[in-house]
Design an enzyme around this catalytic site. Structure first.
Site, PDB file in Angstrom:
ATOM      1  N   ASN A  11      -7.221  -0.926  -1.245  1.00 11.23           N
ATOM      2  CA  ASN A  11      -7.134  -0.254  -2.428  1.00 11.23           C
ATOM      3  C   ASN A  11      -7.412  -1.200  -3.671  1.00 11.23           C
ATOM      4  O   ASN A  11      -7.308  -2.131  -3.567  1.00 11.23           O
ATOM      5  CB  ASN A  11      -5.981   0.389  -2.734  1.00 11.23           C
ATOM      6  CG  ASN A  11      -5.373   1.471  -1.600  1.00 11.23           C
ATOM      7  OD1 ASN A  11      -6.084   2.125  -1.157  1.00 11.23           O
ATOM      8  ND2 ASN A  11      -4.046   1.393  -1.588  1.00 11.23           N
ATOM      9  N   ASP A  13      -5.760  -1.965  -6.917  1.00 12.81           N
ATOM     10  CA  ASP A  13      -4.522  -1.540  -7.723  1.00 12.81           C
ATOM     11  C   ASP A  13      -4.921  -1.697  -9.121  1.00 12.81           C
ATOM     12  O   ASP A  13      -5.227  -2.475  -9.626  1.00 12.81           O
ATOM     13  CB  ASP A  13      -3.501  -2.497  -7.130  1.00 12.81           C
ATOM     14  CG  ASP A  13      -2.916  -2.455  -5.629  1.00 12.81           C
ATOM     15  OD1 ASP A  13      -3.410  -1.469  -5.244  1.00 12.81           O
ATOM     16  OD2 ASP A  13      -2.240  -3.567  -5.417  1.00 12.81           O
ATOM     17  N   GLY A  39      -3.619  -2.652  -1.317  1.00 15.36           N
ATOM     18  CA  GLY A  39      -3.929  -1.790  -0.103  1.00 15.36           C
ATOM     19  C   GLY A  39      -3.108  -2.679   1.225  1.00 15.36           C
ATOM     20  O   GLY A  39      -3.246  -3.817   1.222  1.00 15.36           O
ATOM     21  N   ASN A  43      -3.725  -6.435   2.115  1.00 16.41           N
ATOM     22  CA  ASN A  43      -2.732  -7.329   1.813  1.00 16.41           C
ATOM     23  C   ASN A  43      -2.317  -8.146   3.133  1.00 16.41           C
ATOM     24  O   ASN A  43      -2.001  -9.447   3.166  1.00 16.41           O
ATOM     25  CB  ASN A  43      -1.371  -6.676   0.868  1.00 16.41           C
ATOM     26  CG  ASN A  43      -2.107  -5.919  -0.040  1.00 16.41           C
ATOM     27  OD1 ASN A  43      -3.008  -6.637  -0.852  1.00 16.41           O
ATOM     28  ND2 ASN A  43      -1.126  -5.379  -0.794  1.00 16.41           N
ATOM     29  N   ASN A 182      11.334  -1.562   6.035  1.00 16.47           N
ATOM     30  CA  ASN A 182      12.296  -1.853   5.195  1.00 16.47           C
ATOM     31  C   ASN A 182      13.550  -1.238   5.532  1.00 16.47           C
ATOM     32  O   ASN A 182      13.628  -0.289   6.432  1.00 16.47           O
ATOM     33  CB  ASN A 182      11.889  -1.826   3.606  1.00 16.47           C
ATOM     34  CG  ASN A 182      11.372  -0.513   3.458  1.00 16.47           C
ATOM     35  OD1 ASN A 182      12.225   0.686   3.995  1.00 16.47           O
ATOM     36  ND2 ASN A 182      10.603  -0.165   2.433  1.00 16.47           N
ATOM     37  N   THR A 202      13.022  -5.858   7.019  1.00 20.17           N
ATOM     38  CA  THR A 202      13.255  -6.619   5.745  1.00 20.17           C
ATOM     39  C   THR A 202      14.620  -6.098   4.703  1.00 20.17           C
ATOM     40  O   THR A 202      14.648  -4.923   4.778  1.00 20.17           O
ATOM     41  CB  THR A 202      12.186  -6.401   4.943  1.00 20.17           C
ATOM     42  OG1 THR A 202      11.692  -5.120   4.694  1.00 20.17           O
ATOM     43  CG2 THR A 202      10.639  -7.010   5.754  1.00 20.17           C
ATOM     44  N   GLY A 204      15.040  -7.532   1.697  1.00 11.79           N
ATOM     45  CA  GLY A 204      14.719  -7.768   0.180  1.00 11.79           C
ATOM     46  C   GLY A 204      15.363  -9.267  -0.052  1.00 11.79           C
ATOM     47  O   GLY A 204      15.026 -10.154   0.895  1.00 11.79           O
ATOM     48  N   ASP A 235       4.428  -6.667   2.415  1.00 11.21           N
ATOM     49  CA  ASP A 235       2.761  -6.923   3.440  1.00 11.21           C
ATOM     50  C   ASP A 235       2.654  -8.440   3.548  1.00 11.21           C
ATOM     51  O   ASP A 235       2.122  -8.724   4.700  1.00 11.21           O
ATOM     52  CB  ASP A 235       1.565  -6.526   2.370  1.00 11.21           C
ATOM     53  CG  ASP A 235       1.814  -5.036   2.084  1.00 11.21           C
ATOM     54  OD1 ASP A 235       2.037  -4.278   2.887  1.00 11.21           O
ATOM     55  OD2 ASP A 235       1.090  -4.457   1.132  1.00 11.21           O
ATOM     56  N   GLY A 268       0.867  -8.906  -9.094  1.00  8.96           N
ATOM     57  CA  GLY A 268      -0.312  -8.214  -8.319  1.00  8.96           C
ATOM     58  C   GLY A 268      -0.028  -8.535  -6.904  1.00  8.96           C
ATOM     59  O   GLY A 268       0.259  -9.669  -6.363  1.00  8.96           O
TER      60      GLY A 268
HETATM   61  O1  RIB Z   1       2.347  -2.431  -0.184  1.00 10.59           O
HETATM   62  C1  RIB Z   1       1.558  -2.617  -1.517  1.00 10.59           C
HETATM   63  C2  RIB Z   1       0.436  -1.794  -1.783  1.00 10.59           C
HETATM   64  O2  RIB Z   1       0.820  -0.405  -1.424  1.00 10.59           O
HETATM   65  C3  RIB Z   1      -0.288  -2.198  -3.080  1.00 10.59           C
HETATM   66  O3  RIB Z   1      -1.389  -3.066  -2.773  1.00 10.59           O
HETATM   67  C4  RIB Z   1      -0.914  -0.705  -2.997  1.00 10.59           C
HETATM   68  O4  RIB Z   1      -2.356  -0.512  -2.905  1.00 10.59           O
HETATM   69  C5  RIB Z   1      -0.288   0.243  -2.148  1.00 10.59           C
HETATM   70  O5  RIB Z   1      -1.135   0.437  -0.873  1.00 10.59           O
END
Ligand code: RIB
Length: 287
Positions: A11, A13, A39, A43, A182, A202, A204, A235, A268
């Protein structure tokens, strides 16, 4: 070096930062805006690559203004893009708001990811040759099932991050070797996770917990950092875990917790994924 195939989403963002998020019907002034490739699939692919694995990404971008940047971020990270298709229409996007406390909200519009229906012979060949398949749930579930079934049949470890969480066909859970969840997902999926051989939860800032076959368990403590943005930290955790899975859960969890924590120190998703050298430095500081 682990060979990993990611079958998943990519994606753009659209990240807005704001001190306090608005109430329904209210307008507030934001502090900043950035376009950052993201995405969950992309990621995780980049995180696994940066943590030391050889990675191929199977997914889809659209034919819009975001496509070149999305393809480029994978290529620049050294992730293989020969299985990345271009389809008609828009790429996937995520509208993300990060508040002053570093908490985020995310709205994903699937776009090209929704058109990732079915795998091609070259995708299947890559899966069969890989050590680990990584999947999430931002592409159609039948495609995830097809990938998992083929990977399992060829002895490739199937790692599923069931996010965004939803009900899945029992046959998909039957293919999963490793689930990464999570705490919310763990509670929601409690009964199905009982049948998965390896489950990593996970926690946190508190790190992560592992439950293996026969009820074996271990945990890794949280790594102290100054949190800026938690987007994509899970991710990064999952990608680093996959890259080091072959070294056993103790080592894999240490890499995953450290990489995931470092990913929260910058704004980001893909922009915050740490390099191998940064992870190794932080690991050394813990010992
Ligand atoms: O897990 C984070 C991701 O979730 C973001 O980068 C966004 O694109 C969504 O897919």
């Amino acid at each position: 070096m682990a060979r990993i195939v990611v079958v998943g989403s990519i994606n753009m963002d659209l990240v807005t930062t704001v001190g306090r998020r608005p109430e329904p019907g209210e307008t507030v002034n934001g502090e900043g805006f950035a376009l950052v490739p993201g995405g969950k699939g992309s990621n995780q692919a980049i995180a696994a690559r940066k943590a030391g694995a050889e990675v191929e990404f199977a997914g889809a971008v659209g034919d819009d203004v975001f496509a070149a940047a999305l393809r480029g971020v994978l290529r620049d990270a050294g992730v293989g893009v020969s299985r990345l298709r271009t389809v008609d229409g828009p790429s996937g996007i995520a509208a993300i708001v990060v508040d002053g406390g570093g908490e985020n909200t995310v709205i994903v519009v699937g776009g090209a990811n929704s058109r990732m229906t079915g795998l091609e012979p070259a995708d299947l060949a890559a899966l069969a040759a890989a050590d680990v398949l990584m999947c999430q749930l931002e592409i159609p579930v039948p495609t995830v099932l097809e990938a998992a079934r083929h990977a399992r049949a060829n002895g490739t470890v199937v790692m599923l991050n069931p996010s965004p969480v939803r009900d899945l066909p029992p046959e998909l859970w039957d293919q999963v070797d490793v689930a990464v969840v999570n705490e919310g997902e763990a509670a929601q999926l409690d009964s199905v996770l009982a049948g998965v051989p390896h489950v990593i939860t996970t926690l946190g800032a508190a790190g992560a917990a592992y439950r293996g076959p026969g009820g074996s368990s271990l945990s890794h403590p949280g790594v102290r950092v100054d949190v800026v943005d938690t987007t994509g930290a899970g991710d990064t955790f999952t990608g680093a875990l996959a890259a080091h899975w072959h070294e056993g859960p103790v080592t894999a969890l240490a890499w995953a917790c450290t990489a995931g924590a470092l990913a929260t120190t910058k704004l980001g998703a893909s922009a915050a994924i740490p390099s191998r050298a940064e992870i190794e430095k932080a690991l050394a500081e813990q010992s």
